[in-house]
Design an enzyme around this catalytic site. Structure first.
Site, short mmCIF file in Angstrom:
data_model
loop_
_atom_site.label_atom_id
_atom_site.label_comp_id
_atom_site.label_asym_id
_atom_site.label_seq_id
_atom_site.Cartn_x
_atom_site.Cartn_y
_atom_site.Cartn_z
N GLU A 147 32.89 22.52 69.40
CA GLU A 147 32.00 21.56 68.76
C GLU A 147 30.91 21.08 69.71
OE1 GLU A 147 32.15 17.22 66.48
OE2 GLU A 147 33.89 17.97 67.57
N ASP A 148 31.25 20.85 70.98
CA ASP A 148 30.34 20.16 71.89
C ASP A 148 29.77 21.02 73.01
OD1 ASP A 148 30.81 17.87 70.43
OD2 ASP A 148 32.39 17.15 71.75
#
Length: 734
Positions: A147-148
């Protein structure tokens, strides 16, 4: 996830200091669960069982790149906790996962100014101390990378395998769930689909939320409240249903401090005041229990379990002023299941038991895998101590729930196989409640329907157990009815349910069940059976409500399944049926010249014992001797007239059929009567009441000897549970 991670050093609402400290100690000392904030009076900690310590987190020591194949110092505490549960675990996947996570998150910072890697490390430590297996911990270290950072799911698969990729993907999808009011129904439904095939995804999510709640101190008050409410309404109930009590109780305390700061401070004061008192009644009772068990030769460990903040708050509201023993409970740990009952017997024999407090969750485990014996003992001064009795393995599952079951894809050990209880523990990846939840979401007509029923189910904090006629059991929420039991046992086939017997007595489907009831569900044989719209008023479980709503949505035409299609219509007599004058030629009265009339209130037929009374017009009415009218006539001084039966010929009788409402019932009863060669003189059907329908038939029989066979044929009609002779005035027979 970084949006919810902040520095607790910034002023915020009053929180338990041991849960919001920026740098809790990494030592393994055990703190009292309800220790006060800094500045509060000191709390004397009781020694007890080393519980799952979820507070040894803080910042990891980031020491730079480690030598290849050497475990980085930063995850040393994770490895230590993991090896405590899995001594032979392979730590290489953890090393590689940490190296990838640290390099990917390098340069990213939390709002507190800490390196971002401290968050996945903290989440992983929570799971390690709960006993999660290596695959879960590996995915936990990587849960934010996709996600990051630039890491892809394909990279995760290549380096760690499909299982880790699946878990990371599931957690990534959970992070995209918007808990805002407008988006809740559909997004939460997607979340369940994403996690449904492997409950470990939800385990990582719960640990993630716990760490973020611990570090929520600098958020704006309104954001703290929003996150706390979602945690309270959704994630805490999910933790409860997955059996992860260690996460659930700490989340409850953190939410309590944010949403109810005044009550939290009051509760903290109660705990501090109790700790400052001289003497400890709970410790004294614990020593007495130890003595009893030593003398009996039972090997057991007796420890004190202090209540957490929310538990103390609930007890104080329920009981009023609290005594010393109310601030905790005794936990007795043994090695074998049979020893649990041995301990119970000794305690109830040697101490004064509070019988109303006894619960056996070993014989009938809770829906979330929990097993334990609950009881309470009292001493002379009125102090009452609650006692929990369980094995060490039960205790592990009670604390960690599904996480304690290990790798769900590994073959079960002999101990796990033997300990399996029904479907609730047969598949650790899909505990019974989660399986049912996935069935509900698949069957719900729309996201809003699913969400509303789910929220109602999550709000239920008490469960009852009812027993089936075959010896099995059903776990239902408090307040559940026979409708709920039917759909819990039969699924969509419960559409054919016509009624129930509760503890051996006939009951309507609206009957509310109580803990320990025995329920026998009465099922019809008609494959076209339909549920009644009225059932929705008595359905409390999502399984029942969604199944009924789905059927009603698929059959939109107006129906009244509780009543026959022509409820007040009386079948017309057949062409060769009886005349209007009742057939009474076979009754002989001892009164010269009198005509005979069979009473409509009891419709006597041979070989009933009968008597008669003279009425106006030279008529003698004939009653069954047990008819209520006989006593009334005698009471006003009427003289009886002797009556006997002549040759058995045709006769007229009024029968009452009691049934559970369903479509086509009147037609089926009429057909059953006709097949017996009996003519219907009149019929009335009363309006349905609580799914029950009462039919009254006046019938002309060709021979009184046919009556028993006719009544049997009517009772055999699906939905009919009783047929009896009329005992009241029947208008149709006058």
């Amino acid at each position: 996830m970084s949006a919810e991670a902040t520095n607790p050093a910034t002023p915020g609402p009053v929180m338990p200091s041991h849960k919001l400290s920026a740098s809790p100690p990494l030592a393994t000392s055990i703190e009292r669960e309800d220790s006060p904030e800094q500045g509060a009076p000191p709390v004397h900690r009781r020694k007890g069982l080393p519980r799952l310590d979820l507070r040894r987190l803080g910042r990891a020591a980031l020491l730079g790149p480690a030598a290849r194949d050497r475990l980085p110092d930063a995850i040393g505490h994770v490895a230590e906790a993991h090896r405590a549960h899995h001594p032979s675990a392979d730590l290489e996947p953890l090393r590689r996962a940490y190296v990838l996570a640290e390099s990917s998150h390098r340069g990213q910072m939390r709002k507190s100014g800490e390196p971002y890697i401290t968050h996945p490390l903290a989440v992983t430590l929570i799971l390690a101390e709960l006993g999660a297996e290596t695959t879960t911990l590996t995915a936990s270290l990587l849960h934010d990378t996709v996600e990051d950072t630039e890491v892809t799911l394909d990279q995760v698969r290549e380096q760690f395998g499909e299982e880790v990729r699946y878990l990371v993907d599931g957690v990534t999808k959970l992070e995209k769930v918007d808990y805002g009011a407008a988006a809740e129904p559909e997004t939460f439904r997607k979340m369940l689909v994403a996690t449904g095939n492997d409950v470990r995804v939800m385990s990582i999510k719960l640990a993630d939320r716990l760490h973020n709640m611990r570090t929520l101190g600098v958020m704006r008050p309104e954001k703290q409240a929003r996150i706390a409410k979602v945690t309270r309404d959704v994630l805490i109930p999910l933790a409860e249903r997955l059996g992860v009590q260690a996460l659930k109780t700490e989340l409850e305390d953190l939410v309590f401090a944010i949403l109810h700061p005044e009550e939290y401070r009051h509760t903290r004061g109660l705990i501090a005041d109790n700790a400052a008192r001289d003497g400890d009644p709970l410790a004294e009772i614990a020593e007495e229990v130890r003595g009893v068990l030593r003398e009996s030769g039972l090997q057991a460990e007796v420890v004190i379990r202090p209540r957490h903040f929310v538990s103390v708050h609930r007890v104080s509201r329920k009981r009023g002023p609290m005594r010393g023993a109310d601030f905790g409970r005794l936990l007795v740990l043994v090695n074998e299941d049979a020893d649990c009952y041995g301990v119970l017997g000794e305690l109830h024999t040697c101490l004064t038991p509070v019988v109303s407090e006894f619960k056996d969750f070993i014989a009938v485990p809770k829906f979330n895998l929990y097993q334990s014996l609950h009881t309470a003992v009292a001493r002379g001064d009125g102090e009452i101590a609650e006692v929990l009795i369980r094995t060490h393995q039960m205790h592990k599952v009670a604390e960690a729930g599904v996480i304690a079951l290990g790798n769900p894809y590994a073959p079960p050990s002999e101990e796990q196989a033997e300990g399996s209880v029904d479907d609730e523990r047969a598949d650790p990846t899909r505990p019974g409640w989660l399986s049912r939840l996935l069935d509900w979401q698949a069957g719900a007509a729309d996201p809003d329907t699913f969400w509303s029923t789910l929220r109602e189910d999550l709000a239920q904090d008490r469960e009852i157990t009812v027993f089936r006629a075959d010896g099995g059991s059903l776990g239902l929420p408090d307040g559940a009815s026979c409708v709920d039991a039917a759909y819990a046992q039969y699924g969509d086939d419960a559409h054919a349910c016509m009624g129930a017997r509760v503890n051996g007595r006939l009951a309507t489907l609206s009957t509310v069940l109580r803990d320990g009831d025995t329920v026998q569900l009465l099922m019809g044989q008609d494959p076209a059976s339909e549920p009644s719209r009225e059932w929705l008023e008595h359905a409390h479980t999502p399984a029942a409500r969604i199944a009924i709503q789905r059927w009603l949505a698929a059959h939109p035409s107006p129906r009244d399944s509780a009543a026959p299609e022509t409820p007040a219509a009386a079948p017309r007599p057949t062409a060769d049926g009886p005349t209007a004058r009742p057939g009474a030629a076979n009754a002989v009265v001892e009164q010269s010249g009198a005509s005979v009339r069979l009473a409509g209130c009891c419709t006597p037929v041979p070989p009933d014992a009968v008597t008669g009374f003279a009425v106006r017009g030279g008529v003698v009415t004939v009653h069954r001797v047990e008819c209520a009218a006989v006593e009334s006539m005698k009471g006003v001084g009427r003289a009886e007239v002797g009556v006997s039966w002549g040759d058995t010929t045709e006769c007229r009788v009024t029968l009452v059929a009691e049934s559970f409402g369903r479509p086509h019932l009147l037609a089926d009863l009429t057909e059953a009567i006709a097949l017996e060669g009996v003519a219907i003189v009149s019929a009335t059907v009363e309006p349905p009441s609580q799914q029950r329908v009462r039919h009254t038939y006046t019938l002309q029989l060709p021979d009184a000897a046919h009556l028993p066979g006719l009544m049997r044929a009517m009772r055999n009609v699906p939905g009919v549970y009783d047929v009896s002779r009329a005992r009241h005035q029947a208008a149709a027979a006058q």
